[in-house]
Every structure is written in structure tokens, then in C-alpha cells.
Design a protein around this motif. Sequence first.
Motif, PDB file in Angstrom:
ATOM      1  N   ILE A  27       0.841  -1.206   0.000  1.00 28.91           N
ATOM      2  CA  ILE A  27       0.000   0.000   0.000  1.00 28.91           C
ATOM      3  C   ILE A  27       0.872   1.252   0.000  1.00 28.91           C
ATOM      4  N   ARG A  28       1.887   1.254   0.877  1.00 29.89           N
ATOM      5  CA  ARG A  28       2.798   2.399   0.949  1.00 29.89           C
ATOM      6  C   ARG A  28       3.490   2.637  -0.394  1.00 29.89           C
ATOM      7  N   ASP A  29       4.080   1.583  -0.963  1.00 21.38           N
ATOM      8  CA  ASP A  29       4.798   1.724  -2.226  1.00 21.38           C
ATOM      9  C   ASP A  29       3.850   2.025  -3.376  1.00 21.38           C
ATOM     10  N   GLY A  30       2.616   1.530  -3.235  1.00 22.43           N
ATOM     11  CA  GLY A  30       1.625   1.829  -4.261  1.00 22.43           C
ATOM     12  C   GLY A  30       1.320   3.314  -4.337  1.00 22.43           C
ATOM     13  N   PHE A  31       1.167   3.957  -3.187  1.00 21.29           N
ATOM     14  CA  PHE A  31       0.916   5.397  -3.176  1.00 21.29           C
ATOM     15  C   PHE A  31       2.161   6.180  -3.596  1.00 21.29           C
ATOM     16  N   ILE A  32       3.329   5.687  -3.203  1.00 21.68           N
ATOM     17  CA  ILE A  32       4.556   6.354  -3.647  1.00 21.68           C
ATOM     18  C   ILE A  32       4.676   6.266  -5.171  1.00 21.68           C
ATOM     19  N   GLY A  33       4.254   5.140  -5.730  1.00 23.59           N
ATOM     20  CA  GLY A  33       4.329   4.952  -7.176  1.00 23.59           C
ATOM     21  C   GLY A  33       3.476   5.921  -7.970  1.00 23.59           C
ATOM     22  N   ILE A  34       2.358   6.364  -7.389  1.00 27.09           N
ATOM     23  CA  ILE A  34       1.495   7.298  -8.121  1.00 27.09           C
ATOM     24  C   ILE A  34       1.744   8.744  -7.696  1.00 27.09           C
ATOM     25  N   MET A  35       2.871   8.989  -7.026  1.00 28.18           N
ATOM     26  CA  MET A  35       3.196  10.344  -6.578  1.00 28.18           C
ATOM     27  C   MET A  35       3.205  11.362  -7.728  1.00 28.18           C
ATOM     28  N   PRO A  36       3.767  11.040  -8.917  1.00 23.06           N
ATOM     29  CA  PRO A  36       3.713  12.018 -10.006  1.00 23.06           C
ATOM     30  C   PRO A  36       2.289  12.416 -10.381  1.00 23.06           C
ATOM     31  N   ILE A  37       1.372  11.446 -10.307  1.00 24.51           N
ATOM     32  CA  ILE A  37      -0.032  11.715 -10.624  1.00 24.51           C
ATOM     33  C   ILE A  37      -0.635  12.642  -9.578  1.00 24.51           C
ATOM     34  N   VAL A  38      -0.340  12.371  -8.314  1.00 26.69           N
ATOM     35  CA  VAL A  38      -0.861  13.194  -7.221  1.00 26.69           C
ATOM     36  C   VAL A  38      -0.342  14.627  -7.325  1.00 26.69           C
ATOM     37  N   LEU A  39       0.946  14.781  -7.621  1.00 30.68           N
ATOM     38  CA  LEU A  39       1.529  16.116  -7.735  1.00 30.68           C
ATOM     39  C   LEU A  39       0.944  16.874  -8.924  1.00 30.68           C
ATOM     40  N   THR A  82      -5.228   1.339  -7.206  1.00 26.09           N
ATOM     41  CA  THR A  82      -5.534  -0.092  -7.264  1.00 26.09           C
ATOM     42  C   THR A  82      -4.503  -0.837  -8.100  1.00 26.09           C
ATOM     43  N   PHE A  83      -4.200  -0.289  -9.261  1.00 26.34           N
ATOM     44  CA  PHE A  83      -3.183  -0.910 -10.122  1.00 26.34           C
ATOM     45  C   PHE A  83      -1.826  -0.924  -9.427  1.00 26.34           C
ATOM     46  N   SER A  84      -1.425   0.214  -8.869  1.00 28.58           N
ATOM     47  CA  SER A  84      -0.097   0.344  -8.271  1.00 28.58           C
ATOM     48  C   SER A  84       0.078  -0.576  -7.066  1.00 28.58           C
ATOM     49  N   ILE A  85      -0.959  -0.705  -6.244  1.00 28.98           N
ATOM     50  CA  ILE A  85      -0.883  -1.580  -5.069  1.00 28.98           C
ATOM     51  C   ILE A  85      -0.811  -3.047  -5.491  1.00 28.98           C
ATOM     52  N   GLY A  86      -1.648  -3.444  -6.442  1.00 28.35           N
ATOM     53  CA  GLY A  86      -1.594  -4.812  -6.945  1.00 28.35           C
ATOM     54  C   GLY A  86      -0.230  -5.126  -7.546  1.00 28.35           C
ATOM     55  N   TYR A  87       0.311  -4.179  -8.291  1.00 30.44           N
ATOM     56  CA  TYR A  87       1.627  -4.343  -8.909  1.00 30.44           C
ATOM     57  C   TYR A  87       2.701  -4.562  -7.841  1.00 30.44           C
ATOM     58  N   ASN A  88       2.725  -3.696  -6.835  1.00 30.24           N
ATOM     59  CA  ASN A  88       3.770  -3.770  -5.810  1.00 30.24           C
ATOM     60  C   ASN A  88       3.639  -5.011  -4.930  1.00 30.24           C
ATOM     61  N   LEU A  89       2.413  -5.430  -4.644  1.00 33.77           N
ATOM     62  CA  LEU A  89       2.236  -6.634  -3.834  1.00 33.77           C
ATOM     63  C   LEU A  89       2.747  -7.863  -4.584  1.00 33.77           C
ATOM     64  N   ALA A  90       2.416  -7.963  -5.869  1.00 30.07           N
ATOM     65  CA  ALA A  90       2.891  -9.105  -6.659  1.00 30.07           C
ATOM     66  C   ALA A  90       4.409  -9.097  -6.766  1.00 30.07           C
ATOM     67  N   LYS A  91       5.000  -7.918  -6.958  1.00 38.30           N
ATOM     68  CA  LYS A  91       6.462  -7.823  -7.032  1.00 38.30           C
ATOM     69  C   LYS A  91       7.094  -8.241  -5.708  1.00 38.30           C
TER      70      LYS A  91
END
Length: 437
Positions: A27-39, A82-91
Motif C-alpha cells: 500500500i505504501r509503495d503503491g501510493f509512492i508509485g502514483i506520486m507524479p499523478i498526485v503532484l 488499485t493498479f499500483s498496489i496490486g503491482y507492488n504486492l505481486a512484485k
Amino acid sequence: MSFNSWMEKKFVPVAGKIGSQRHLAAIRDGFIGIMPIVLAGSFAVLLNNTLGAWIKPLGSILGPINGNVWWGTFAMIALLATFSIGYNLAKGYGEDGLAAGVISIASFIVTLPQAHGEAGWGYLFWGYLDARGLFTGIIVALIATEIFVKLTKKGLVIKMPDNVPPAVGKAFASVIPGFVAIFIFGALTYIISALGLGSLYDIILNVIQKPLMGLGQGMASVILIPILINLLWFFGLHGANIFEPIMQSIYLPALTENYEAVMNGLPAPHLITKAFYDSYIHLGGSGATLALLLAIFIVAKKKQDYKAVAKLSLAPGIFQINESVMYGLPIVLNPVLFIPFLIVPGVLSFIAYLATALGIVPPTYVAAPWISPVGIGAFLATGAKGIGSVMAALLALVNFAVATLIYLPFVRIAEKQASAGEKDKIVTAAKGEKFNA
């Protein structure tokens, strides 16, 4: 047993396990992954509420552009997370992150109502995809990815010949696990609808998300959360990262609801949002360490080590980055700074909460970038227009001054200890030289 020893033996291992727990880390890395979108979404909202509001001709041009950017960022943030969290959990499991992210998105959309209000079948309401849908997206991503990973590890995959391109082989390997995960959510959605319970989104929103958001608005939680963040930092754990899942899943939806209410001419429903902490509490980073740097400049001598670290840390500290202070000063396991480091966030939270509750400053409703300097972030987060925004900036500066005053006596103590240590070294060295002579 001393307090530090007890904490290191009992508390730190538990906190470390929580911080490295696979699902929370995803979850943490998922939100970090979408940081450019949030900014990007943050700047779009800011431009609308600053230049667009102040200069009407410019606003007529910027408004549609910023609206398009907002539509692709904040309006879809649950889908992206949702995509980013699923991606990071699988990784984290060593499995195909891309497949897990796509399966998570499909499963999430499967659970959503296929109509809204007067719109007929086939209408996907954007309100399900923004921050209000974060809890649903998080839960679906975690479960769908777990199903995908478990089935993949059990070997329930379609294996292609070795001469097939790797990308094609991965795609076919994901067919059965993805099929099962998506159909499970399809069946669950049907059962919920058949029982007259609405949708999975409705259940999670009413049973989990709203109660947690309500708890997050109380004074006790508002004060306790930043103290716990700093307590983790003191023992070398990245408290901000560990608490990121909580901050994003509880306080980002609150910010979104405040924004929509204000844009519609209604009062903001929530006192506390993620921008509240960034604007009034984390002044220079966790523990308001920019105030600590100012205290060092006021008290410390020119040749004192603290001052050297403060000079190096000032520039990043202005933009809320303080790892150099945490590990360079250090604050980590520094018994002298332990007390003010825990007191400061509690006091600042109390002051800011009262000021917001009493209407002295308006609630935050704009996602100002967390790197905004002290005062500017509060000004922007409260709309950047009207006297309320000015008062918010003043409140941030008042909190900054209070934090500096709290740190001052402890910096004096730290400096005296450092000076005493230097004198002891000089005396020891002199005795050694005399003995050798």
C-alpha cells in the motif's frame, strides 16, 4: 530496565515488522508509485485556486486545462492506486506485477455499480474512482493479487513452449489466476446485489471507510498520530512511511470531500485532512525539524557540530525533507532531543486543531504539495484566497515559532553536553601526553 532498553526490546521489533509487512508495504509503495499523478493533480487544483481565481481572463484558459488534468489524476486516483498496489504486492512475492495490476483494476471495476442515479446501465460514475473509492480499491487489489499469486505459485498456469516470446508466455501464465480472481469478484458482486445490499463499494464505504474517517477527526487521534510517527523515527524507523497507508486511506478521501463541498459552495465536512498535517505539523518534516534547525542557529556556537549539520540540512528542510537531520544530527536515539521531538507534534496538533475547530482558520481542502515551505503550504491548502488563507499561513508561522521555543532549551542542553565531552577529550589527551613524556 531503562525506557530506551524496553522500547528497543519490545516496541521497535514490532514496529519494524509492521513497517515491513508485505501488504502494508505494498500500500505504501503503491501510493509512492502514483506520486507524479498526485503532484500533477495538486498543481492543477492549485492553479485553479490561485492564478485562475485571481486573474479571471487567465482562469478562463487555465480552468479547462486544469479540469482535464484533474480528471485524469484525482478523479481517477482510486483506479490508479488499485493498479499500483496490486503491482507492488505481486512484485513483493516475486511474481508478475503488471499482470497483478491489470487483474486488480478489472476486479475493482467488476465490483462497482453499473448505473448511477438516473443514468441507465453502462454508466460508470467517476465518484467511485476518486479518493472515496480508495478503501474499496485497496481491499480489492490486495485480495485479487493474493488470489493471483497463490494460484500462480501452485502452478495453475498455462505453460507455453520455450520458443514463445517471454511477454506472450507471461500473458498466458496469468490467464487462469486472473480468470479465477475476476470471476470471484463477479460472483461476490452478484451475491451482494441479490441480497439488496447495494455494492461492495457501498458496504466498504459505510462499514469501514466512514467510521475510520470519523475516528481520524477526533482530537485524540489527531494528536496521537504525529507523536507515534516521531516515536518510530526516534528508533530509526521511517515513521512517515510506516503511517503512509493510514494517512492516504483516511485523510486523502477527507481532503477530496472537503474540496467537492467547497467547490459547490458548501462548508467543508472534515476538520482534518492530509494537508492539515503537512501545513501545520510537519514543518520541515516529521517533528517540525526546520524549527530545530532555527533553534540550533540561535543557540549553537560556530564550531559546534550541530551547526554544521544544520547548515547542510537547511535547504532540504525548507522543502520538508529532513532525513539529513534525523540521521546526521542525529535525532535517532538522541536522548536529549527525545522529549521535544515527541512534545512538538502533540502541541502543534493541539493548536492547529483548536484553531480549525473554532473557525479561526478554514479547513484545508486543496492538495498543496507536501514540499511547500512553511506558511505557503497552509495558505495554498486553504484555498489561497480570502482572509482565512492568510490566517492559515499565520497559524503555520505561529506553530513554527512555538516549535522553535520548545526546541531551544534542549539544544542548549545538547550543546553543553557536547562542550563537556570535548573538554573531557582534551583533558584525557593532555594526561596521555604527560604520561608518555
